[in-house]
Design an enzyme around this catalytic site. Structure first.
Site, mmCIF file in Angstrom:
data_model
loop_
_atom_site.group_PDB
_atom_site.id
_atom_site.type_symbol
_atom_site.label_atom_id
_atom_site.label_comp_id
_atom_site.label_asym_id
_atom_site.label_seq_id
_atom_site.Cartn_x
_atom_site.Cartn_y
_atom_site.Cartn_z
ATOM 1 N N HIS A 67 44.320 26.135 45.754
ATOM 2 C CA HIS A 67 44.636 27.375 45.045
ATOM 3 C C HIS A 67 43.419 27.806 44.229
ATOM 4 C CE1 HIS A 67 47.112 30.395 43.102
ATOM 5 N NE2 HIS A 67 46.630 30.008 41.935
ATOM 6 N N SER B 188 41.853 24.393 42.650
ATOM 7 C CA SER B 188 42.622 23.155 42.509
ATOM 8 C C SER B 188 43.251 22.781 43.843
ATOM 9 C CB SER B 188 43.758 23.341 41.485
ATOM 10 O OG SER B 188 43.291 23.838 40.251
#
Length: 214
Positions: free
Chosen positions: A110, A137
């Protein structure tokens, strides 16, 4: 025995390419058995074909509901008997049944430093919020959108001149670095999920997520 990976995409597949390159360089102890897209025009399918990887297209528009599409996707993925399912720009919200089926072996990347900026338009939102750093992430997928356990991140500094487009480009470079690392760690067994908390080499990452900074 070599670990089996299935990658799901919807678009250009630049993160897919980073993983393909890492597998080819034997940095990842596994084999990409198939690349599956819900869009026939996704360029990532061409990347897979050039690498000699099997490709499949399963269009969500052929199904009457999210649940029926996801059940068909489960059946298709299972044909390749994967140890790990990697979402690399797969632009579909997954049903609870799909997430539960692949629990513990379903990864996503993400473009934000989660838990900040879950959802869309992360780069624009980071700039508008006056953030000093932003990033990406990798996390295990759970039923909460972009809310699963994070176990590696990469951070970039925001410049005053940054636009959503320039920031996206900086973050994408870091995505290409950390996603292959994340896949490697999981397949090597270095990452373990215990009670919803990721552990790296037996050490809890609940309050200490590894972060690359540039």
């Amino acid at each position: 025995m070599t670990s089996s990976i299935v990658v799901l995409i919807s678009g250009s597949g630049s993160n897919l390419q980073a993983i393909i390159d890492a597998v080819k360089a034997e940095e990842i102890p596994g084999e990409i058995r198939a690349v599956i897209s819900n869009k026939a025009e996704a360029y990532g399918l061409e990347r897979a074909k050039q690498a000699g990887i099997a490709t499949e297209v399963l269009s969500h528009t052929d199904f009457s509901s999210r649940e029926s599409f996801d059940q068909a996707m489960i059946r298709l993925i299972n044909q390749y008997d994967p140890d790990l399912v990697v979402l690399a720009g797969f632009m579909r919200i997954l049903s609870p049944a799909f997430v539960q089926y692949f629990e513990g072996r379903l990864l996503n990347i993400h473009p934000s430093l989660l838990p900040k900026f879950q959802g869309l338009h992360t780069h624009k939102r980071a700039i508008e919020a006056g953030e000093k750093e932003h990033g990406a992430s990798v996390h295990f997928v759970t039923e909460e959108l972009d809310g699963g356990p994070v176990f590696i991140q990469a951070a970039v500094e925001l410049d005053k001149e940054d636009t959503p487009e320039s920031l996206a480009a900086k973050v994408l470079k870091q995505e290409h670095l950390i996603y292959p690392i994340a896949v490697k760690w999981v397949l090597e067994g270095r990452i373990q999920l215990k009670g919803g908390v990721p552990y790296l080499d037996g050490i809890s990452l609940a309050n200490n997520i590894p972060k690359l900074s540039v």
